[in-house]
Design a protein around this motif. Structure first.
Motif, PDB file in Angstrom:
ATOM      1  N   ARG A 198       0.837  -1.199   0.000  1.00 42.71           N
ATOM      2  CA  ARG A 198       0.000   0.000   0.000  1.00 42.71           C
ATOM      3  C   ARG A 198       0.869   1.246   0.000  1.00 42.71           C
ATOM      4  O   ARG A 198       1.820   1.335   0.767  1.00 42.71           O
ATOM      5  N   LEU A 199       0.510   2.178  -0.861  1.00 46.90           N
ATOM      6  CA  LEU A 199       1.134   3.497  -0.875  1.00 46.90           C
ATOM      7  C   LEU A 199       0.117   4.495  -0.352  1.00 46.90           C
ATOM      8  O   LEU A 199      -1.003   4.568  -0.863  1.00 46.90           O
ATOM      9  N   PHE A 200       0.497   5.219   0.656  1.00 44.67           N
ATOM     10  CA  PHE A 200      -0.380   6.221   1.252  1.00 44.67           C
ATOM     11  C   PHE A 200      -0.093   7.534   0.544  1.00 44.67           C
ATOM     12  O   PHE A 200       0.878   8.224   0.844  1.00 44.67           O
ATOM     13  N   GLY A 201      -0.943   7.852  -0.433  1.00 44.55           N
ATOM     14  CA  GLY A 201      -0.689   8.968  -1.322  1.00 44.55           C
ATOM     15  C   GLY A 201      -1.299  10.276  -0.863  1.00 44.55           C
ATOM     16  O   GLY A 201      -1.892  10.389   0.212  1.00 44.55           O
ATOM     17  N   LYS A 202      -1.159  11.228  -1.748  1.00 50.75           N
ATOM     18  CA  LYS A 202      -1.695  12.559  -1.504  1.00 50.75           C
ATOM     19  C   LYS A 202      -3.209  12.539  -1.655  1.00 50.75           C
ATOM     20  O   LYS A 202      -3.774  11.614  -2.220  1.00 50.75           O
ATOM     21  N   GLU A 203      -3.831  13.571  -1.153  1.00 50.77           N
ATOM     22  CA  GLU A 203      -5.276  13.752  -1.274  1.00 50.77           C
ATOM     23  C   GLU A 203      -6.066  12.611  -0.646  1.00 50.77           C
ATOM     24  O   GLU A 203      -7.161  12.285  -1.085  1.00 50.77           O
ATOM     25  N   GLY A 204      -5.491  11.976   0.385  1.00 53.17           N
ATOM     26  CA  GLY A 204      -6.220  10.955   1.132  1.00 53.17           C
ATOM     27  C   GLY A 204      -6.525   9.679   0.378  1.00 53.17           C
ATOM     28  O   GLY A 204      -7.535   9.029   0.647  1.00 53.17           O
ATOM     29  N   VAL A 205      -5.664   9.285  -0.530  1.00 47.66           N
ATOM     30  CA  VAL A 205      -5.881   8.060  -1.309  1.00 47.66           C
ATOM     31  C   VAL A 205      -4.814   7.036  -0.946  1.00 47.66           C
ATOM     32  O   VAL A 205      -3.637   7.365  -0.813  1.00 47.66           O
ATOM     33  N   ILE A 206      -5.249   5.789  -0.781  1.00 48.37           N
ATOM     34  CA  ILE A 206      -4.333   4.669  -0.592  1.00 48.37           C
ATOM     35  C   ILE A 206      -4.353   3.844  -1.869  1.00 48.37           C
ATOM     36  O   ILE A 206      -5.411   3.417  -2.334  1.00 48.37           O
TER      37      ILE A 206
END
Length: 157
Positions: free
Chosen positions: A120-128
């Motif tokens: 899992r990548l915990f990305g910007k704008e609250g998206v996984i």
């Protein structure tokens, strides 16, 4: 001339087989999740879910690959995600490996009798962004070498 023609045909066959073995890159339109994998192995593309959050592919030998995105509504971090998964009491679910970084988490283990690997990548704008691969233990030798490259291809567009 015959030898030249034979060599030319061999070169064409090698080029054609190399082209067929080229990896496939999937990009999810909703979340921008990107992953690359060998589509000569994961050949059976499943219908995309109505919510458009990702895609699943199956292989002839019982493996499965999912590339998807979700909103991080629980505001998980890599460490809280791994801690929650390790605390799970779900029957048939056992984590044998986990690791976290600043914006990523990896889990591996057994689920419902299959080996699984999740990144899992915990990305910007609250998206996984997630990639999930599972496969029967009987084909472990085939998939173990592929998992790292497939999981390593996970990124956000």
């Amino acid at each position: 001339m015959k030898r030249f023609f034979s060599g030319l045909v061999s070169a064409a066959l090698i080029a054609a087989s190399s082209a067929a073995a080229a990896p496939f890159t999937y990009t999810n339109a909703r979340f921008g999740t990107v992953c690359t994998f060998p589509d000569e192995i994961f050949t059976d593309r499943q219908p995309e879910p109505d919510n458009g959050d990702g895609q699943q592919w199956l292989s002839a030998d019982g493996a499965s690959l999912i590339c998807s995105g979700i909103f991080n509504v629980s505001e998980d971090t890599p460490k809280t995600f791994v801690a929650e998964e390790k605390a799970s009491k779900e029957a048939g679910y056992e984590i044998t490996y986990s690791k976290t970084g600043k914006n990523w988490a990896v889990l591996s283990g057994l689920k419902d009798g299959k080996i699984f690997y999740e990144r899992r990548l915990f990305g910007k704008e609250g998206v996984i962004h997630t990639i999930w691969i599972d496969y029967p233990s009987a084909v472990k030798a085939k998939y173990d070498p592929l998992v790292g490259a497939i999981a390593g291809s996970l990124k956000a567009r």
